[in-house]
Design a protein around this motif. Structure first.
Motif, PDB file in Angstrom:
ATOM      1  N   ALA A   1      45.034  35.466  39.212  1.00  0.00           N
ATOM      2  CA  ALA A   1      45.613  36.801  39.041  1.00  0.00           C
ATOM      3  C   ALA A   1      44.888  37.831  39.901  1.00  0.00           C
ATOM      4  CB  ALA A   1      45.568  37.191  37.575  1.00  0.00           C
ATOM      5  N   THR A   2      44.591  37.486  41.115  1.00  0.00           N
ATOM      6  CA  THR A   2      43.867  38.382  42.014  1.00  0.00           C
ATOM      7  C   THR A   2      44.626  39.698  42.177  1.00  0.00           C
ATOM      8  OG1 THR A   2      43.048  36.441  43.190  1.00  0.00           O
ATOM      9  CG2 THR A   2      42.834  38.572  44.303  1.00  0.00           C
ATOM     10  N   GLY A   3      43.917  40.800  41.942  1.00  0.00           N
ATOM     11  CA  GLY A   3      44.501  42.124  42.152  1.00  0.00           C
ATOM     12  C   GLY A   3      45.281  42.673  40.970  1.00  0.00           C
ATOM     13  N   TRP A   4      45.192  42.036  39.812  1.00  0.00           N
ATOM     14  CA  TRP A   4      45.914  42.498  38.618  1.00  0.00           C
ATOM     15  C   TRP A   4      44.930  42.899  37.530  1.00  0.00           C
ATOM     16  CZ3 TRP A   4      51.192  43.015  38.229  1.00  0.00           C
ATOM     17  CH2 TRP A   4      51.946  42.481  39.272  1.00  0.00           C
ATOM     18  N   VAL A   5      45.328  43.893  36.722  1.00  0.00           N
ATOM     19  CA  VAL A   5      44.502  44.354  35.611  1.00  0.00           C
ATOM     20  C   VAL A   5      45.338  44.457  34.331  1.00  0.00           C
ATOM     21  CG1 VAL A   5      42.854  45.654  37.018  1.00  0.00           C
ATOM     22  CG2 VAL A   5      44.902  46.805  36.167  1.00  0.00           C
TER      23      VAL A   5
ATOM     24  N   THR B   1      39.882  43.604  34.560  1.00  0.00           N
ATOM     25  CA  THR B   1      40.369  42.610  35.507  1.00  0.00           C
ATOM     26  C   THR B   1      40.975  41.421  34.774  1.00  0.00           C
ATOM     27  OG1 THR B   1      38.674  43.245  37.089  1.00  0.00           O
ATOM     28  CG2 THR B   1      39.695  41.092  37.417  1.00  0.00           C
ATOM     29  N   ILE B   2      42.155  41.013  35.218  1.00  0.00           N
ATOM     30  CA  ILE B   2      42.774  39.806  34.676  1.00  0.00           C
ATOM     31  C   ILE B   2      42.238  38.626  35.473  1.00  0.00           C
ATOM     32  CG2 ILE B   2      44.939  38.538  34.382  1.00  0.00           C
ATOM     33  CD1 ILE B   2      46.323  41.238  34.005  1.00  0.00           C
ATOM     34  N   VAL B   3      41.734  37.627  34.778  1.00  0.00           N
ATOM     35  CA  VAL B   3      41.169  36.447  35.407  1.00  0.00           C
ATOM     36  C   VAL B   3      42.285  35.513  35.881  1.00  0.00           C
ATOM     37  CG1 VAL B   3      39.728  34.409  35.005  1.00  0.00           C
ATOM     38  CG2 VAL B   3      39.101  36.599  33.999  1.00  0.00           C
ATOM     39  N   CYS B   4      43.296  35.339  35.022  1.00  0.00           N
ATOM     40  CA  CYS B   4      44.397  34.446  35.368  1.00  0.00           C
ATOM     41  C   CYS B   4      45.615  34.770  34.521  1.00  0.00           C
ATOM     42  CB  CYS B   4      44.000  32.981  35.162  1.00  0.00           C
ATOM     43  SG  CYS B   4      43.607  32.579  33.444  1.00  0.00           S
TER      44      CYS B   4
END
Length: 91
Positions: free
Chosen positions: A13-17, A30-33
């Motif tokens: 989940a790069t770039g998502w919160v 930060t969302i990890v996945c």
């Protein structure tokens, strides 16, 4: 949630919160996945994509928190924060 949940797949989940409301203000983690989760409730199967965040050494579903608001791209969230700060300066 349901009595039976199975994680079928995990995606980065790069770039998502995950956005939470804390004392009337929005805060982002930060969302990890993202997890593709299959749940079964009363014999009915359902699949959902759910955000997961790190909480210490654990990874938990972000959407289970009471104060969870939404999932958003980090760039969008930061842009909204900048706009809010600009409005406060103008007042």
């Amino acid at each position: 949630m349901s009595s039976e949940e199975t994680i079928i797949q995990i995606m980065p989940a790069t770039g998502w919160v995950a956005v939470y409301e804390i004392d009337g203000e929005e805060s982002a983690e930060t969302i990890v996945c993202f997890a593709l989760v299959e749940s079964v409730e009363d014999g009915v199967k359902r699949r959902d994509v759910r955000p997961m965040c790190a909480e210490g050494k654990l990874i938990e579903f972000a959407d289970e928190a009471e104060n969870f608001v939404r999932v958003e791209e980090l760039a969008e969230f930061e842009e909204e924060e900048d706009e809010d700060e600009d409005e406060e300066v103008e007042e």
